[in-house]
Design an enzyme around this catalytic site. Structure first.
Site, PDB file in Angstrom:
ATOM      1  N   ILE A  63       1.034  -1.240  -0.205  1.00 41.76           N
ATOM      2  CA  ILE A  63      -0.082  -0.131  -0.005  1.00 41.76           C
ATOM      3  C   ILE A  63       1.013   1.170  -0.092  1.00 41.76           C
ATOM      4  O   ILE A  63       1.921   1.143   0.852  1.00 41.76           O
ATOM      5  CB  ILE A  63      -0.867  -0.205   1.376  1.00 41.76           C
ATOM      6  CG1 ILE A  63      -1.895   1.227   1.323  1.00 41.76           C
ATOM      7  CG2 ILE A  63      -0.234  -0.230   2.322  1.00 41.76           C
ATOM      8  CD1 ILE A  63      -2.941   1.270   2.298  1.00 41.76           C
ATOM      9  N   SER A  64       0.773   2.274  -0.815  1.00 41.66           N
ATOM     10  CA  SER A  64       1.892   3.360  -0.808  1.00 41.66           C
ATOM     11  C   SER A  64       1.631   4.287   0.362  1.00 41.66           C
ATOM     12  O   SER A  64       0.771   4.115   1.035  1.00 41.66           O
ATOM     13  CB  SER A  64       1.185   4.196  -2.226  1.00 41.66           C
ATOM     14  OG  SER A  64       1.187   3.395  -3.521  1.00 41.66           O
ATOM     15  N   GLN A  65       2.730   4.991   0.422  1.00 40.89           N
ATOM     16  CA  GLN A  65       2.828   5.779   1.579  1.00 40.89           C
ATOM     17  C   GLN A  65       2.001   6.781   1.592  1.00 40.89           C
ATOM     18  O   GLN A  65       1.466   7.312   0.161  1.00 40.89           O
ATOM     19  CB  GLN A  65       4.318   6.451   1.217  1.00 40.89           C
ATOM     20  CG  GLN A  65       4.690   7.304   2.519  1.00 40.89           C
ATOM     21  CD  GLN A  65       6.148   7.980   2.062  1.00 40.89           C
ATOM     22  OE1 GLN A  65       6.942   7.312   1.224  1.00 40.89           O
ATOM     23  NE2 GLN A  65       6.607   8.790   2.581  1.00 40.89           N
TER      24      GLN A  65
END
Ligand code: SAM
Length: 215
Positions: A63-65
């Site tokens: 999951i992206s930052q």
């Protein structure tokens, strides 16, 4: 799953952190402040959900930052009713941010397990974007044109199919570069021609498929 006062407080702190890092679009900040990111993470990471970090979601993906999600969403300039295509559904968090902002969202994922889990998570939030299994590097011609396309995996080059599927004035936000690091690009279609703007460096997992990296 519960969204407690503690989670809400942590989200507000994350919003302030993103504001200090330079995110200005109040609609993006409101969406980050509203969508419970801990729903999209494995319970082992739940207490870290509001740190500005990427986390593993299984299948070798992340999951992206939150900063990256906010940065890409700001560049997309989403307006309510815009038709937006996301390539790389992953956990479904970016799709939820776009749904919250009033977009009509289509999102493509090439790992079936992730897609199934994302669908369940989004349903818990009463969100029903169109989630599709397949190779997103070729876009979604049947639903084109899009006012926005966001690619959440690293591309070796800009897939021409995605530029073709942009509406006039539409924005394509895509990280392009090597497997180690990429520049964020925004390509806006003006008078039928792509106009490219270049932004900061990021590090995404690879885009696979026809216009991605070979596996
Ligand atoms: N947007 C996601 C989120 O909010 O959790 C994070 C996406 S993760 C950084 C990148 C995702 O892109 C992975 O789930 C990966 O399986 C997917 N992906 C990579 N190449 C793809 C392709 N050609 N088509 C569809 N999905 C792809």
């Amino acid at each position: 799953m519960i969204d407690s006062y503690k989670h809400i407080g942590l989200r507000m702190a994350l919003v302030e952190h993103l504001r200090k890092k330079g995110i200005k679009d109040e609609n993006v900040l409101a969406a980050i402040g509203a969508v419970p990111r801990h729903f999209f993470l494995d319970s082992a990471f739940e207490e870290h959900a509001y740190q500005d970090k990427a986390f593993a979601i299984g299948e070798g993906q992340t999951i992206s930052q939150p900063y990256t999600v906010a940065f890409q969403t700001e560049l997309l300039e989403v307006k309510p009713g815009d038709k937006i295509l996301e390539i790389g559904t992953g956990s479904g968090y970016q799709a939820a941010i776009l749904v919250y902002m009033g977009a009509k969202v289509f999102s493509i994922e090439c790992k079936r397990k992730l897609l199934v889990r994302a669908k369940k998570t989004l349903a818990l939030l009463n969100m029903k974007p169109t989630l599709l299994f397949g190779d997103g590097s070729i876009g979604l011609p049947s639903q084109a044109p899009f006012q926005g396309i966001v690619v959440t995996a690293a591309a070796p080059a800009v897939p021409p199919a995605l530029i073709e599927q942009l509406d006039e004035g539409g924005r394509l936000v895509i990280p392009v570069g090597s497997l180690e690091q990429q520049r964020m690009l925004r390509i806006v279609k003006k008078n039928g021609k792509p106009v490219v703007e270049t932004f900061d460096f990021f590090a995404f997992v690879p885009l696979t498929g026809k216009f991605g990296w070979k596996e």
